[in-house]
Scaffold this motif. Structure first.
Motif, mmCIF file in Angstrom:
data_model
loop_
_atom_site.group_PDB
_atom_site.id
_atom_site.type_symbol
_atom_site.label_atom_id
_atom_site.label_comp_id
_atom_site.label_asym_id
_atom_site.label_seq_id
_atom_site.Cartn_x
_atom_site.Cartn_y
_atom_site.Cartn_z
ATOM 1 N N GLN A 193 -4.624 7.255 12.278
ATOM 2 C CA GLN A 193 -5.984 7.424 11.331
ATOM 3 C C GLN A 193 -6.296 5.508 11.135
ATOM 4 O O GLN A 193 -5.202 5.276 10.338
ATOM 5 C CB GLN A 193 -5.003 8.375 10.354
ATOM 6 N N ALA A 194 -7.474 6.304 10.880
ATOM 7 C CA ALA A 194 -8.343 4.469 10.342
ATOM 8 C C ALA A 194 -7.993 4.193 9.475
ATOM 9 O O ALA A 194 -8.519 5.052 8.134
ATOM 10 C CB ALA A 194 -9.282 4.436 11.498
ATOM 11 N N GLY A 195 -8.136 3.042 8.650
ATOM 12 C CA GLY A 195 -7.849 2.189 7.271
ATOM 13 C C GLY A 195 -7.235 1.386 6.588
ATOM 14 O O GLY A 195 -6.178 1.364 7.932
ATOM 15 N N GLN A 196 -7.443 0.988 5.559
ATOM 16 C CA GLN A 196 -6.479 0.302 5.075
ATOM 17 C C GLN A 196 -6.326 0.080 3.462
ATOM 18 O O GLN A 196 -6.663 1.081 2.773
ATOM 19 C CB GLN A 196 -8.154 -1.084 4.646
ATOM 20 N N VAL A 197 -4.465 0.128 3.622
ATOM 21 C CA VAL A 197 -3.977 0.654 2.166
ATOM 22 C C VAL A 197 -3.869 -1.274 1.698
ATOM 23 O O VAL A 197 -2.985 -2.116 1.710
ATOM 24 C CB VAL A 197 -3.166 1.352 2.273
ATOM 25 N N GLU A 198 -3.206 -0.979 0.414
ATOM 26 C CA GLU A 198 -2.215 -2.203 -0.223
ATOM 27 C C GLU A 198 -1.906 -1.542 -1.486
ATOM 28 O O GLU A 198 -2.043 -0.632 -2.018
ATOM 29 C CB GLU A 198 -3.696 -3.020 -0.668
ATOM 30 N N LEU A 199 0.037 -1.835 -1.281
ATOM 31 C CA LEU A 199 0.991 -1.719 -1.701
ATOM 32 C C LEU A 199 1.517 -2.787 -2.683
ATOM 33 O O LEU A 199 1.875 -3.545 -1.765
ATOM 34 C CB LEU A 199 1.686 -0.095 -1.805
ATOM 35 N N SER A 200 2.143 -2.201 -4.228
ATOM 36 C CA SER A 200 2.414 -3.796 -4.360
ATOM 37 C C SER A 200 3.418 -2.544 -5.863
ATOM 38 O O SER A 200 3.340 -2.278 -6.960
ATOM 39 C CB SER A 200 1.946 -4.957 -4.748
ATOM 40 N N ASP A 201 4.527 -3.407 -5.437
ATOM 41 C CA ASP A 201 5.081 -3.664 -6.816
ATOM 42 C C ASP A 201 5.616 -2.068 -7.347
ATOM 43 O O ASP A 201 6.141 -1.782 -8.938
ATOM 44 C CB ASP A 201 5.109 -4.119 -7.998
ATOM 45 N N PHE A 202 6.485 -1.320 -6.478
ATOM 46 C CA PHE A 202 6.785 0.133 -7.353
ATOM 47 C C PHE A 202 8.255 -0.016 -5.883
ATOM 48 O O PHE A 202 8.802 -0.278 -4.915
ATOM 49 C CB PHE A 202 5.510 1.118 -7.450
ATOM 50 N N ILE A 203 9.268 1.800 -5.946
ATOM 51 C CA ILE A 203 9.981 1.481 -5.649
ATOM 52 C C ILE A 203 9.556 3.453 -5.777
ATOM 53 O O ILE A 203 9.293 4.457 -6.800
ATOM 54 C CB ILE A 203 11.025 1.944 -6.361
ATOM 55 N N GLY B 274 -1.092 -3.454 3.495
ATOM 56 C CA GLY B 274 0.518 -4.581 2.970
ATOM 57 C C GLY B 274 1.273 -3.193 1.888
ATOM 58 O O GLY B 274 0.273 -3.175 0.966
ATOM 59 N N MET B 275 2.124 -4.265 2.491
ATOM 60 C CA MET B 275 3.357 -3.797 1.457
ATOM 61 C C MET B 275 4.235 -4.654 0.973
ATOM 62 O O MET B 275 4.562 -5.517 1.092
ATOM 63 C CB MET B 275 4.459 -3.057 2.014
ATOM 64 N N TRP B 276 3.337 -5.438 -0.369
ATOM 65 C CA TRP B 276 4.327 -6.342 -1.138
ATOM 66 C C TRP B 276 4.962 -5.588 -2.335
ATOM 67 O O TRP B 276 4.917 -5.097 -3.145
ATOM 68 C CB TRP B 276 3.079 -7.583 -1.464
ATOM 69 N N ASP B 277 6.819 -6.094 -2.570
ATOM 70 C CA ASP B 277 7.358 -5.725 -3.525
ATOM 71 C C ASP B 277 7.414 -4.357 -3.572
ATOM 72 O O ASP B 277 7.441 -3.628 -4.564
ATOM 73 C CB ASP B 277 7.398 -6.319 -4.708
ATOM 74 N N VAL B 278 6.845 -3.619 -2.460
ATOM 75 C CA VAL B 278 7.545 -1.834 -2.071
ATOM 76 C C VAL B 278 8.962 -1.758 -1.532
ATOM 77 O O VAL B 278 9.191 -2.324 -0.601
ATOM 78 C CB VAL B 278 6.564 -1.723 -1.897
ATOM 79 N N HIS B 279 9.446 -1.161 -2.511
ATOM 80 C CA HIS B 279 10.896 -0.940 -1.528
ATOM 81 C C HIS B 279 11.093 0.672 -2.416
ATOM 82 O O HIS B 279 10.845 1.451 -2.929
ATOM 83 C CB HIS B 279 12.244 -1.839 -3.030
ATOM 84 N N VAL B 280 12.493 0.536 -1.179
ATOM 85 C CA VAL B 280 13.367 2.212 -0.854
ATOM 86 C C VAL B 280 14.784 2.135 -1.726
ATOM 87 O O VAL B 280 15.374 1.208 -1.174
ATOM 88 C CB VAL B 280 13.541 2.647 0.463
ATOM 89 N N ARG B 281 14.185 2.634 -2.676
ATOM 90 C CA ARG B 281 16.593 2.328 -3.295
ATOM 91 C C ARG B 281 16.557 3.839 -3.221
ATOM 92 O O ARG B 281 16.148 4.888 -4.297
ATOM 93 C CB ARG B 281 15.738 1.969 -4.896
#
Length: 765
Positions: free
Chosen positions: A478-488, A513-520
């Motif tokens: 699927q086309a598109g752009q997403v920005e995710l930051s600072d969550f788990i 982009g994913m910045w400071d997105v973590h899997v815990r």
């Protein structure tokens, strides 16, 4: 009158500075396992700080930090007392150290970074002391200091006499931590002894966008591994002193008017303490010696001091690399660019060959490069947007209490933000969801102090029918752009079919982009995957079904493309963070990061993947991948049970079949791969730390004396491979460092380093 006029002018200037949205938005973050009224967000001015450059604000700032009794002196670690301590624009005079608590973020106004300015009689180890010495040992065990940030500050020690010891930030920390957008201002006198950043131990980590002006040393650092990018050093005596490490990746350094650029000579050639350094896309200007090393062909240990540099610009740098006997690589009084050079052990593709000198630079796919360098993009902070550009998850009806089913409310909040062209502010909380959260194209999500999207229930607990917890793009391609930051993204109780992140989006133009997105996965209050449920059972191969907690950390599907990941940690917990003794637990998650994108490109800056059963990183039938200092750990319980338990290999996912590949192989062969690359091309790894510390919870296997017997194999390149290259591969506890189509390429004892084994350069062809 002039003084009064100046004060009035300064006050007028401060009053007209546009407030950052983070200081203006309604803060409703809810920490469900703290007493009522616990403040997640604290503005230091609400606690009496003035920020006028005259008042001593030390006590007020520390009062803001300590509100609600967070995890500070004498506390082991916690996830229950998160905090964002916010500093509006201004100058905050301090006379002793600022002492951030565990799980606390210090965040300044991103548009107008505040200044922390020391008084002339400042007392303390660091204007910000991130891990104090209340006794002879650090307050927190440095390798267990997770989930912390400092960003958007000017750190100023110029009031402190130059010959008096002073440190800007003391930062011995571990994974899921970051420093971003910080300027260190220090005196430039000839007798200056100030240090901007000091780190003596830990298991990092990521930093970006730091500037060091003046001082004896910009940054003096020792830690297992780190990724650091976009650092500027101006007029320091020495820009960087590398105290010790296993592996370190620097990108985008700009070192100007310093006497020495990088000093990695610690310990001397007879007992080198620095394992390896990877430096790329950087410049040195007016620096007599760019890099100082103690490496020689007879260094001890064999490969310590391994150095790989690529695309390094020199301007008036007479000596590029200086060794114990003088110049190893000449520089120039004019300008030149070093294409690529290394010292240490090379496998191109066979080896080891011990050498120092020029090497062929990695061919760089155009898709990975911008203006001649690998593409980078710092975490967006949206500093120029008004508060009206944000929608709150809690204002949209989500509770975040770890118990309420927030699926519908959270999905509606995301959809509403996208439809209005706004950013979703994910207030702190634990948002329990019982079916997939779908993030559509156009979404931007920003967390407050690492809120958690927490999967729960039977929908995610079918090992034969895995389901994504967070799905980015509804269908692959699927086309598109997403920005995710600072969550788990996390899991609650048994979740044998949970795919924590499924990335389907194909992005054109500016990467997603994913910045400071973590899997815990597990090990914290609310997960129900802690000591009480999943205490380790050494010696037992029996699997507690309630402790099968995830199917996969992250899946990048075939049609996905153009994703930038920075400081992303995909961690299955090895211990309970909220247990006072950090007691070890046994959890089973099937797979780490799986990329099967047909085209790429993907950038992985400062990522880690740990304790997944089958593998930590797997790349299959893909291309155009950049990886900067990846870090892995094998599950501590293996080989009891081994990697075939409890997740059976699935051929459609290209899972490793250890039963077949380990036939006739001695040692602990059926242990999780650290990095597995299958039928892929243009995979460029600039630093890798692949570690196996345990055999059935015993560390006796992880030393050279013990023969590095924790597991037999850890890195595999399989099928057709073109331009699959690794700089500074460091392995621990593993006998065969690297395999190609099942055959051993490199043996641990041939490549002994400080604590790890090291290959400076591996090229597949």
């Amino acid at each position: 009158m002039r003084f009064l006029s100046a004060l009035l002018a300064a006050a007028s200037l401060v009053s007209t500075v546009k407030a950052h949205w983070l200081g203006e938005i309604k803060h409703q973050g809810y920490a469900p396992y703290t007493p009522a009224g616990y403040p997640v967000f604290r503005n230091v001015k609400d606690y009496g700080a003035r920020g006028d450059g005259v008042t001593d604000d030390t006590a007020a700032i520390n009062a803001a930090i300590n509100a609600g009794n967070p995890c500070n002196r004498g506390c082991t670690s916690t996830t229950m007392t998160p905090a964002v301590v916010y500093f509006p624009a201004g100058t905050y005079l301090i006379s002793s150290s600022i002492l951030p608590a565990y799980f606390t973020q210090l965040i300044g106004d991103a548009a107008n970074p505040p200044t922390l300015k020391a008084t002339s009689n400042f007392a303390g180890f660091g204007l910000i002391d991130g891990n104090p010495y209340y006794t002879e040992v650090l307050n927190w065990k440095s390798v267990n200091v997770f989930f912390r940030q400092i960003r958007n500050f000017i750190i100023d020690t110029t009031n402190i006499p130059p010959a008096t010891a002073a440190t800007g930030i003391h930062w011995p920390t571990a994974q899921a931590t970051s420093l971003q957008n910080i300027v260190f201002n220090m005196p430039t006198a000839s007798n200056v002894v100030h240090v901007g950043l000091f780190i003596e131990e830990g298991s990092g980590g990521f930093m970006t966008d730091l500037t060091f002006n003046g001082g004896a040393t910009g940054a003096s650092m020792g830690n297992q591994q780190f990724t650091m990018r976009n650092f500027k050093f101006n007029n320091c005596k020495t820009a960087i002193i590398q105290i010790w490490n296993w592996g370190w990746t620097y990108h985008g350094l700009s070192i100007n008017n310093c006497q020495v650029g990088i000093d990695m000579s610690a310990g001397g050639s007879s007992n080198l303490n620095v394992g390896s350094v990877t430096l790329l896309d950087s410049s040195f200007t007016n620096v007599p010696v760019a890099i100082l090393t103690a490496w020689t062909p007879s260094s001890n240990p064999d490969t310590a001091g391994s150095l790989v540099i690529e695309n390094i610009a020199l301007n008036n740098v007479p000596v590029a690399i200086k060794g114990p006997s003088g110049t190893m690589l000449a520089g120039t009084t004019g300008t030149t660019t070093i294409s690529a050079w290394s010292n240490g052990h090379r496998y191109t593709p066979s080896g080891p060959v011990e050498a120092s000198g020029a090497i062929n630079a990695n061919p760089r796919p155009a898709a990975l490069v911008s203006n001649g360098r690998f593409y980078t993009r710092s975490k967006p902070q949206y500093e120029n947007l008004p508060v009206s550009s944000f929608i709150s998850a809690r204002s949209s009806g989500a509770k975040g209490d770890g118990a309420t089913d927030d699926t519908a409310a959270l999905q509606n909040a995301i959809n509403s933000a996208v439809s209005q062209g706004k950013i979703l502010f994910l207030d702190y909380g634990l948002y329990r969801v019982t079916s997939t959260i779908k993030i559509p194209p156009g979404a931007k999500v920003v967390g407050e102090s690492f809120p958690v999207i927490l999967s729960s229930g039977g929908f995610f607990n079918d090992i034969n029918n895995p389901k994504p917890v967070v799905q980015v793009g509804s269908t692959s391609g699927q086309a598109g752009q997403v920005e995710l930051s600072d969550f788990i993204i996390g899991t609650q109780n048994a979740q044998a079919g949970a795919v924590c992140i499924e990335w389907n989006l194909a992005t054109s133009g500016t990467p997603s982009g994913m910045w400071d997105v973590h899997v815990r996965i597990g090990g914290y209050t609310g997960s129900q995957q802690q000591v009480a449920q999943c205490l380790k059972q050494p010696g037992s191969a029996a699997v507690n079904k309630n402790c099968i907690v995830a199917y996969m950390a992250m899946h990048v599907t075939k049609g996905a493309s153009n994703l930038y990941m920075e400081n992303v940690w995909l961690w299955t917990a090895d211990h309970d963070i909220d247990d006072a003794a950090n007691t070890q637990i046994t959890l089973y998650s099937g797979r780490g990061l799986y990329i099967e994108s047909q085209n790429g490109p993907f950038w992985l800056w400062g990522t880690g993947s740990e304790h997944h059963v089958l593998y930590q990183y797997q790349l299959a039938n893909t291309k155009n991948i950049f990886m900067g200092q990846i870090q892995t750990e094998t599950p501590y319980f293996q080989p009891t049970p081994n990697a075939l338990v409890p997740f059976s290999p699935v051929s459609s996912l290209n899972d490793p079949d250890f039963a077949a590949s380990c036939a006739g192989v001695s040692g602990n062969c059926a242990n999780a791969w650290g990095l597995r690359v299958i039928n892929s091309q243009d995979v460029l790894v600039y630093g890798a730390g692949l570690y196996s510390f345990f055999n059935n919870y015993s560390t006796a296997c992880s030393t050279f004396t013990a023969g590095q017997t924790c597991q037999q194999r850890i890195t595999s390149i399989e099928g057709s491979a073109s331009n699959v290259n690794i700089y500074n591969l460091n392995t621990i506890g593993t006998r065969e460092m690297l395999n190609r189509n099942g055959a051993q390429v490199a043996w641990y004892a041939d490549n002994a380093n400080t604590f790890a084994s090291n290959i400076a350069v591996y090229k597949s062809d």
